[in-house]
Every structure is written in structure tokens, then in C-alpha cells.
Design a protein around this motif. Structure first.
Motif, PDB file in Angstrom:
ATOM      1  N   VAL A 127       6.178   4.842   2.849  1.00  0.00           N
ATOM      2  CA  VAL A 127       4.991   4.156   3.349  1.00  0.00           C
ATOM      3  C   VAL A 127       5.353   3.226   4.495  1.00  0.00           C
ATOM      4  O   VAL A 127       6.457   2.692   4.571  1.00  0.00           O
ATOM      5  N   GLU A 128       4.379   3.056   5.372  1.00  0.00           N
ATOM      6  CA  GLU A 128       4.468   2.063   6.445  1.00  0.00           C
ATOM      7  C   GLU A 128       3.565   0.914   6.043  1.00  0.00           C
ATOM      8  O   GLU A 128       2.382   1.124   5.749  1.00  0.00           O
ATOM      9  N   VAL A 129       4.112  -0.298   6.015  1.00  0.00           N
ATOM     10  CA  VAL A 129       3.421  -1.425   5.390  1.00  0.00           C
ATOM     11  C   VAL A 129       3.162  -2.540   6.395  1.00  0.00           C
ATOM     12  O   VAL A 129       4.062  -2.952   7.142  1.00  0.00           O
ATOM     13  N   ALA A 130       1.929  -3.013   6.396  1.00  0.00           N
ATOM     14  CA  ALA A 130       1.552  -4.221   7.134  1.00  0.00           C
ATOM     15  C   ALA A 130       1.064  -5.245   6.119  1.00  0.00           C
ATOM     16  O   ALA A 130       0.482  -4.877   5.093  1.00  0.00           O
ATOM     17  N   ALA A 131       1.314  -6.519   6.388  1.00  0.00           N
ATOM     18  CA  ALA A 131       0.916  -7.556   5.441  1.00  0.00           C
ATOM     19  C   ALA A 131       0.472  -8.810   6.186  1.00  0.00           C
ATOM     20  O   ALA A 131       0.909  -9.060   7.318  1.00  0.00           O
ATOM     21  N   ALA A 132      -0.410  -9.565   5.547  1.00  0.00           N
ATOM     22  CA  ALA A 132      -0.877 -10.830   6.116  1.00  0.00           C
ATOM     23  C   ALA A 132      -1.043 -11.840   4.990  1.00  0.00           C
ATOM     24  O   ALA A 132      -1.593 -11.505   3.930  1.00  0.00           O
ATOM     25  N   PRO A 133      -0.557 -13.065   5.189  1.00  0.00           N
ATOM     26  CA  PRO A 133      -0.682 -14.082   4.137  1.00  0.00           C
ATOM     27  C   PRO A 133      -2.139 -14.486   3.929  1.00  0.00           C
ATOM     28  O   PRO A 133      -2.947 -14.482   4.857  1.00  0.00           O
ATOM     29  N   VAL A 162      -1.958  -6.550   1.663  1.00  0.00           N
ATOM     30  CA  VAL A 162      -0.997  -5.525   2.069  1.00  0.00           C
ATOM     31  C   VAL A 162      -1.737  -4.222   2.324  1.00  0.00           C
ATOM     32  O   VAL A 162      -2.551  -3.787   1.502  1.00  0.00           O
ATOM     33  N   ILE A 163      -1.468  -3.620   3.477  1.00  0.00           N
ATOM     34  CA  ILE A 163      -2.013  -2.302   3.813  1.00  0.00           C
ATOM     35  C   ILE A 163      -0.846  -1.331   3.922  1.00  0.00           C
ATOM     36  O   ILE A 163       0.141  -1.600   4.619  1.00  0.00           O
ATOM     37  N   ALA A 164      -0.955  -0.210   3.216  1.00  0.00           N
ATOM     38  CA  ALA A 164       0.129   0.779   3.211  1.00  0.00           C
ATOM     39  C   ALA A 164      -0.418   2.143   3.614  1.00  0.00           C
ATOM     40  O   ALA A 164      -1.508   2.531   3.191  1.00  0.00           O
ATOM     41  N   ARG A 165       0.362   2.843   4.425  1.00  0.00           N
ATOM     42  CA  ARG A 165      -0.019   4.183   4.871  1.00  0.00           C
ATOM     43  C   ARG A 165       1.082   5.164   4.487  1.00  0.00           C
ATOM     44  O   ARG A 165       2.265   4.924   4.766  1.00  0.00           O
ATOM     45  N   ASP A 166       0.682   6.256   3.883  1.00  0.00           N
ATOM     46  CA  ASP A 166       1.640   7.291   3.480  1.00  0.00           C
ATOM     47  C   ASP A 166       2.178   7.982   4.732  1.00  0.00           C
ATOM     48  O   ASP A 166       1.433   8.611   5.484  1.00  0.00           O
ATOM     49  N   VAL A 167       3.481   7.846   4.976  1.00  0.00           N
ATOM     50  CA  VAL A 167       4.108   8.470   6.152  1.00  0.00           C
ATOM     51  C   VAL A 167       5.179   9.471   5.718  1.00  0.00           C
ATOM     52  O   VAL A 167       6.054   9.823   6.505  1.00  0.00           O
ATOM     53  N   THR A 168       5.106   9.924   4.479  1.00  0.00           N
ATOM     54  CA  THR A 168       6.122  10.846   3.968  1.00  0.00           C
ATOM     55  C   THR A 168       6.209  12.104   4.825  1.00  0.00           C
ATOM     56  O   THR A 168       7.296  12.515   5.243  1.00  0.00           O
ATOM     57  N   GLU A 169       5.056  12.714   5.103  1.00  0.00           N
ATOM     58  CA  GLU A 169       5.050  13.957   5.890  1.00  0.00           C
ATOM     59  C   GLU A 169       5.495  13.690   7.319  1.00  0.00           C
ATOM     60  O   GLU A 169       6.225  14.483   7.912  1.00  0.00           O
TER      61      GLU A 169
END
Length: 354
Positions: free
Chosen positions: A111-117, A128-135
Motif C-alpha cells: 500500500v501507498e499511505v498518506a496521513a494527516a494529524p 490515514v489514506i491507503a491505496r493498494d499498489v500491489t499490482e
């Protein structure tokens, strides 16, 4: 993985984080997000959307509040996640990071993760926002492997070409020694020398970081270094590659060799017929690359006609290499400035290769 009833005693409930009408709007936006999204308090999940439940294989979003964060983070990424949580509120914008998460069934996902307090939710809380980047990562790895294989094949091709050129050079030199005519001997030796130059330029491609393409000026610097050694540079006849502020330009291998051959033949011509230092300049415009070679001699006659007067093998090679790439060749001073050096060869090559 955590059980649905594993919520920590006293933990903030989802409704407390987004209360009221505006909070309801936030919850709608969160649910509409195509990416996995969670809100956590630094240790446990407070809120998750359906995309998050699908990503980790949870049965329902109602199962997720109360899950410990590290329960769905693979062991290889847990130290990174803990470090980000500790420093979340000490940086203006945490960078995107790659992490490995663990699904309910034990399988892993990249996963590619972005986060903000979110300090109004809790001192260590964050969205936290996560995007599946496996493929995507799999395809990138395959592409890198294919590029490495292509690079290896190209190096092998260049190696074989260089060996063949050296063989041809040796055969020409052998024939030159056996020829009875002095004129034939001279022509064979000249042809042998030029084959040797081509072999040297191909050999330089093997030594560069890429055998498929390369940066033009860096390659030309290597060619000039070879010419200084081969031509026996002296104090009174230096070969100078002038500095340039032009932005770098990457060329394919065959264009790099052509550029090197044009420079080598022009410098050879200057050594034979010119005087003083030899200056090489590489400049670029939005659509063209210009290679200029000048010396301090009297240069070409003002009425020099390449078709009639440029019958030497070197000039023919230069003209042929430029013409094959849709470029232009200028001999003598620039028309815009008649006061320029008379001993000047300028090759203009289009950057858009066909």
C-alpha cells in the motif's frame, strides 16, 4: 486479527470524532472515498470506510473500530508505522510512504499511505489514506527486470559489434601491408583507422552506465578524451570541449555513436588541415542539437562546395551521418556572422528521432 468486541475500554467512539451535521457530512465523504481510509487514535482504529474493510478483508466496517493498528500491518512495516505515529504531529506534512499491510486471511498487500494529524480528535490521532499498489509494484518490478535484460542484451550486441570491427580493422591493415600500390596502401590504412575509430566509440558505449541510451555531453566528453590520446594533443594544439549551460539531452545508442563519429572526423580534419587549438561546442534548442568544431586556421575557402570539394572520406562520412538523420551541415563561417571562424564545421541534428 482483532475480534469485533476488542474495543479498548474508554476508547473514543466513532460518533464522538464526527458529531453533528458537519460531522455527518465528513462521514459521507469518507464513505465515498474509493481509497481505504481510517481514523485512529495512535493505537486503535476509531473509524474505517468500506474500502478499508475490503482492503484488509474485514467482514464489515462495524468490525473494525477497536482494532489495534499494528494488527493489520505486516511485521516488515511495523517499525516504520510506529515511527510515523510518534512524529506525526512534529512535521508539517508527513510524506507518502510505501508499507506492507496484512489482511485478515494472513496474505499481504502493498500500500501507498498518506496521513494527516487530527489533534482535535486525540493527541496522537491521525487520518490515514491507503491505496493498494500491489499490482503496480509487480508491474514496475517486471519492467525493471525487462529493462535490465534489454540492457544486458544491448551490451552483448555492442561487444560483438566491437569484436567484429576489430577483426575488419585487422584484415584491412593486413591487406594494406600486402598491397603493391602506395595509393591502395594509403586508402586501406585510412579505412582501417576509421574502422578503429568506430570500434572505439562502440567500446565507450559498453563502459557507460547504459548501452541503450546516454547523455550526449557526457558521451562526448569521453570521445574527446579518447581523441586527445589518439591524436597526440600538444600544448599548441589542444582539443577543448567548451562548457555549456544547455540542459542535458539523452540520445539512443546509434545517435551517440553518430555524434562521436562526426566529432572524431571533424577533429581529424582539423588536425590534418587546420591550425591552433580545436574547440568543440555542443548546444541545443527546443528541437535541434548542434555540434560545432572550430580551429584557428585559415579554414575552408569562401566558395567551398561540399558536393564538389568535400570528396575526402572523412567529409563524406560526416555528410552521410548528418543526412541520414535529417540534419544539416554548415562549412565555414556562420552566415549570420561573416566574422566568425573560417575553419568551422557545424552539424545540426534534429532531436526528434524517427
Amino acid at each position: 486479527m482483532p475480534k469485533s468486541g476488542a474495543r479498548k475500554l474508554g476508547q473514543r467512539k466513532p460518533g464522538r470524532a464526527f458529531g453533528g451535521a458537519s460531522g455527518q457530512n465528513y462521514r459521507i465523504l469518507i464513505e465515498l472515498s474509493p481509497d481505504a481510509l481510517i481514523l485512529h487514535d495512535g493505537e486503535r482504529v476509531i473509524l474505517a470506510n468500506r474500502a478499508m474493510a475490503r482492503l484488509v478483508g474485514a467482514g464489515s466496517i462495524d468490525d473494525m473500530p477497536g482494532w489495534a493498528l499494528l494488527d493489520f500491518v505486516a511485521s516488515s512495516s511495523q517499525a516504520l508505522v510506529e515511527e510515523r505515529i510518534r512524529h506525526m504531529h512534529h512535521v508539517e506534512r508527513p510524506p507518502l510512504v510505501d508499507e506492507t499491510w496484512r489482511r485478515v486471511d494472513g496474505s499481504e498487500v502493498q500500500v501507498e499511505v498518506a496521513a494527516a494529524p487530527m489533534p482535535w480528535v486525540g493527541p496522537r490521532a491521525a487520518m490515514v489514506i491507503a491505496r493498494d499498489v500491489t499490482e503496480r509494484r509487480r508491474l514496475e518490478a517486471e519492467r525493471e527486470a525487462l529493462l535490465a535484460e534489454k540492457e544486458l542484451l544491448m551490451r552483448e550486441v555492442h561487444h560483438r559489434v566491437a569484436n567484429s570491427l576489430q577483426l575488419v580493422q585487422g584484415m584491412l591493415a593486413l591487406q594494406a601491408r600486402g598491397a603493391e600500390s602506395k595509393a591502395v596502401q594509403s586508402q586501406l590504412r585510412e579505412a582501417s583507422a576509421r574502422i578503429g575509430t568506430i570500434a572505439t566509440l562502440h567500446g565507450r558505449l559498453q563502459n557507460d552506465s547504459s548501452a541503450v541510451e546516454g547523455e550526449a555531453r557526457a558521451y562526448l566528453e569521453g570521445v574527446v578524451a579518447d581523441l586527445r590520446v589518439a591524436m597526440g594533443e600538444t600544448y599548441t594544439r589542444q582539443i577543448i570541449l567548451e562548457k555549456s549551460d544547455a540542459s542535458p539531452v539523452t540520445l539512443k545508442a546509434d545517435s551517440l555513436v553518430a555524434l562521436g563519429l562526426i566529432a572524431a572526423e571533424a577533429v581529424t580534419n582539423s588536425i590534418k588541415h587546420g591550425e591552433g587549438n580545436i574547440r568543440i561546442r555542443l548546444a541545443r534548442s527546443s528541437s535541434d542539437l548542434e555540434l560545432t568544431i572550430e580551429d584557428e586556421g585559415t579554414g575552408f575557402p569562401m566558395d567551398f562546395d561540399l558536393a564538389k570539394d568535400g570528396r575526402g572520406l572523412g567529409m563524406q562520412m560526416i555528410a552521410s551521418l548528418i543526412q541520414a538523420r535529417g540534419g544539416k551541415l554548415a562549412i565555414g563561417p556562420c552566415k549570420a556572422s561573416a566574422a566568425g571562424p573560417l575553419s568551422r564545421i557545424a552539424a545540426t541534428l534534429p532531436l526528434q528521432e524517427g
